[in-house]
Design a protein around this motif. Structure first.
Motif, PDB file in Angstrom:
ATOM      1  N   ILE A   1      39.281  51.063  39.700  1.00  0.00           N
ATOM      2  CA  ILE A   1      37.853  51.639  39.331  1.00  0.00           C
ATOM      3  C   ILE A   1      36.821  50.170  39.745  1.00  0.00           C
ATOM      4  N   LEU A   2      37.404  49.029  39.642  1.00  0.00           N
ATOM      5  CA  LEU A   2      36.820  47.826  39.924  1.00  0.00           C
ATOM      6  C   LEU A   2      37.070  47.409  41.474  1.00  0.00           C
ATOM      7  N   ASP A   3      36.438  47.744  42.458  1.00  0.00           N
ATOM      8  CA  ASP A   3      36.811  47.451  43.732  1.00  0.00           C
ATOM      9  C   ASP A   3      36.785  45.964  43.956  1.00  0.00           C
ATOM     10  N   GLN A   4      36.804  45.657  45.294  1.00  0.00           N
ATOM     11  CA  GLN A   4      36.912  44.109  45.684  1.00  0.00           C
ATOM     12  C   GLN A   4      35.304  43.557  45.390  1.00  0.00           C
ATOM     13  N   GLU A   5      34.331  44.299  45.542  1.00  0.00           N
ATOM     14  CA  GLU A   5      33.063  43.808  45.702  1.00  0.00           C
ATOM     15  C   GLU A   5      32.556  43.699  44.066  1.00  0.00           C
ATOM     16  N   CYS A   6      33.249  44.395  43.209  1.00  0.00           N
ATOM     17  CA  CYS A   6      33.105  44.487  41.659  1.00  0.00           C
ATOM     18  C   CYS A   6      33.603  43.118  41.071  1.00  0.00           C
ATOM     19  N   ARG A   7      34.979  43.053  41.575  1.00  0.00           N
ATOM     20  CA  ARG A   7      35.689  42.068  40.906  1.00  0.00           C
ATOM     21  C   ARG A   7      35.183  40.703  41.555  1.00  0.00           C
ATOM     22  N   GLY A   8      34.673  40.665  42.811  1.00  0.00           N
ATOM     23  CA  GLY A   8      34.034  39.415  43.347  1.00  0.00           C
ATOM     24  C   GLY A   8      32.714  39.261  42.400  1.00  0.00           C
ATOM     25  N   PHE A   9      31.913  40.252  42.184  1.00  0.00           N
ATOM     26  CA  PHE A   9      30.752  39.833  41.320  1.00  0.00           C
ATOM     27  C   PHE A   9      31.001  39.334  39.769  1.00  0.00           C
ATOM     28  N   LEU A  10      32.143  39.920  39.419  1.00  0.00           N
ATOM     29  CA  LEU A  10      32.436  39.317  38.011  1.00  0.00           C
ATOM     30  C   LEU A  10      33.005  37.971  38.356  1.00  0.00           C
ATOM     31  N   MET A  11      33.567  37.538  39.155  1.00  0.00           N
ATOM     32  CA  MET A  11      33.756  36.084  39.292  1.00  0.00           C
ATOM     33  C   MET A  11      32.831  35.382  39.708  1.00  0.00           C
ATOM     34  N   PHE A  12      31.726  36.005  40.360  1.00  0.00           N
ATOM     35  CA  PHE A  12      30.458  35.073  40.576  1.00  0.00           C
ATOM     36  C   PHE A  12      29.613  35.013  39.341  1.00  0.00           C
ATOM     37  N   LEU A  13      29.751  35.963  38.363  1.00  0.00           N
ATOM     38  CA  LEU A  13      29.095  35.647  37.106  1.00  0.00           C
ATOM     39  C   LEU A  13      29.764  34.708  36.236  1.00  0.00           C
ATOM     40  N   GLU A  14      30.976  34.663  36.237  1.00  0.00           N
ATOM     41  CA  GLU A  14      31.646  33.572  35.519  1.00  0.00           C
ATOM     42  C   GLU A  14      31.314  32.130  36.086  1.00  0.00           C
ATOM     43  N   GLN A  15      31.060  31.902  37.623  1.00  0.00           N
ATOM     44  CA  GLN A  15      30.808  30.859  38.059  1.00  0.00           C
ATOM     45  C   GLN A  15      29.362  30.479  37.611  1.00  0.00           C
ATOM     46  N   VAL A  16      28.489  31.219  37.629  1.00  0.00           N
ATOM     47  CA  VAL A  16      27.157  30.939  37.139  1.00  0.00           C
ATOM     48  C   VAL A  16      26.852  30.972  35.731  1.00  0.00           C
ATOM     49  N   ASN A  17      27.981  30.971  34.946  1.00  0.00           N
ATOM     50  CA  ASN A  17      27.869  31.158  33.543  1.00  0.00           C
ATOM     51  C   ASN A  17      27.049  32.135  33.008  1.00  0.00           C
TER      52      ASN A  17
ATOM     53  N   ASP B   1      34.727  57.165  31.528  1.00  0.00           N
ATOM     54  CA  ASP B   1      35.246  58.360  32.103  1.00  0.00           C
ATOM     55  C   ASP B   1      34.544  58.894  33.464  1.00  0.00           C
ATOM     56  N   THR B   2      34.980  57.899  34.688  1.00  0.00           N
ATOM     57  CA  THR B   2      34.255  58.145  36.073  1.00  0.00           C
ATOM     58  C   THR B   2      35.432  57.653  37.171  1.00  0.00           C
ATOM     59  N   LYS B   3      35.352  58.452  38.084  1.00  0.00           N
ATOM     60  CA  LYS B   3      36.074  58.296  39.244  1.00  0.00           C
ATOM     61  C   LYS B   3      35.258  57.302  40.266  1.00  0.00           C
ATOM     62  N   TYR B   4      34.219  57.289  40.142  1.00  0.00           N
ATOM     63  CA  TYR B   4      33.153  56.497  41.094  1.00  0.00           C
ATOM     64  C   TYR B   4      32.305  55.638  40.152  1.00  0.00           C
ATOM     65  N   PHE B   5      32.670  54.462  40.493  1.00  0.00           N
ATOM     66  CA  PHE B   5      31.843  53.331  39.900  1.00  0.00           C
ATOM     67  C   PHE B   5      31.684  52.417  40.809  1.00  0.00           C
ATOM     68  N   THR B   6      30.189  51.743  40.851  1.00  0.00           N
ATOM     69  CA  THR B   6      29.678  51.064  41.832  1.00  0.00           C
ATOM     70  C   THR B   6      29.249  49.845  41.418  1.00  0.00           C
ATOM     71  N   ILE B   7      28.882  48.696  42.171  1.00  0.00           N
ATOM     72  CA  ILE B   7      28.491  47.414  41.679  1.00  0.00           C
ATOM     73  C   ILE B   7      27.388  47.596  40.915  1.00  0.00           C
ATOM     74  N   ASP B   8      26.648  48.565  41.145  1.00  0.00           N
ATOM     75  CA  ASP B   8      25.266  48.841  40.315  1.00  0.00           C
ATOM     76  C   ASP B   8      25.453  49.292  39.117  1.00  0.00           C
ATOM     77  N   ASP B   9      26.523  50.079  38.691  1.00  0.00           N
ATOM     78  CA  ASP B   9      27.065  50.413  37.462  1.00  0.00           C
ATOM     79  C   ASP B   9      27.780  49.353  36.641  1.00  0.00           C
ATOM     80  N   LEU B  10      28.461  48.500  37.450  1.00  0.00           N
ATOM     81  CA  LEU B  10      28.903  47.358  36.789  1.00  0.00           C
ATOM     82  C   LEU B  10      27.765  46.297  36.278  1.00  0.00           C
TER      83      LEU B  10
END
Length: 157
Positions: free
Chosen positions: A80-96, A114-123
């Motif tokens: 569900i959380l592709d590499q871009e989403c996981r990277g964005f989550l890490m970024f959000l942790e780094q900037v507190n 309940d979705t098959k298509y999840f984007t960084i904008d959704d995140l």
């Protein structure tokens, strides 16, 4: 279901409208707006679980060590959380914007969609919804709003 969550967030929560609306009235309104009843119930359950996360000790293992730990994603989470989403989550942790607990809440809520298509904008919207519902995270919510609505051209780093 995500469309319903967005509708509710934009029309009730984000607009600071009356949040304590009767479920039957809300279900009728969403049905009139064109949403299917089974999806409405799923979205309302999703929101109830989000509210319940802040009322429990769902993440009792928070410590200084956890804040310096590295998150390993399960195979299902990585689907569900592709590499871009996981990277964005890490970024959000780094900037507190996110801490250990809010990150886990975001991942929990994403996995319940309940979705098959999840984007960084959704995140980004899920992060906003989680931060809005966690007391004491007003500053992080404001930072996240700035990241969403004042997007800059190019990379964030």
């Amino acid at each position: 279901m995500f469309d319903i969550l967005m509708y509710l967030f934009e029309n009730y929560i984000h607009s600071e409208a009356e949040v304590m609306v009767d479920h039957d009235i809300l279900t009728d309104e969403l049905t009139r707006a064109g949403f299917h009843q089974d999806e409405i119930y799923k979205a309302l359950a999703w929101l109830e679980k989000l509210a319940a996360l802040q009322d429990t000790d769902s993440y009792p293992y928070f410590s200084r060590e956890a804040s310096r730990s590295f998150r390993i994603y399960t195979e299902d989470e990585s689907q569900i959380l592709d590499q871009e989403c996981r990277g964005f989550l890490m970024f959000l942790e780094q900037v507190n914007v996110l801490d250990f607990t809010t990150r886990e809440m975001v991942i929990d809520r994403v996995m319940e969609l309940d979705t098959k298509y999840f984007t960084i904008d959704d995140l980004k919207w899920v992060v906003l919804m989680v931060l809005f519902n966690v007391p004491g995270k007003e500053s992080a919510y404001s930072q996240m709003e700035d990241l969403i609505f004042d997007e800059q051209e190019g990379p964030l780093h």
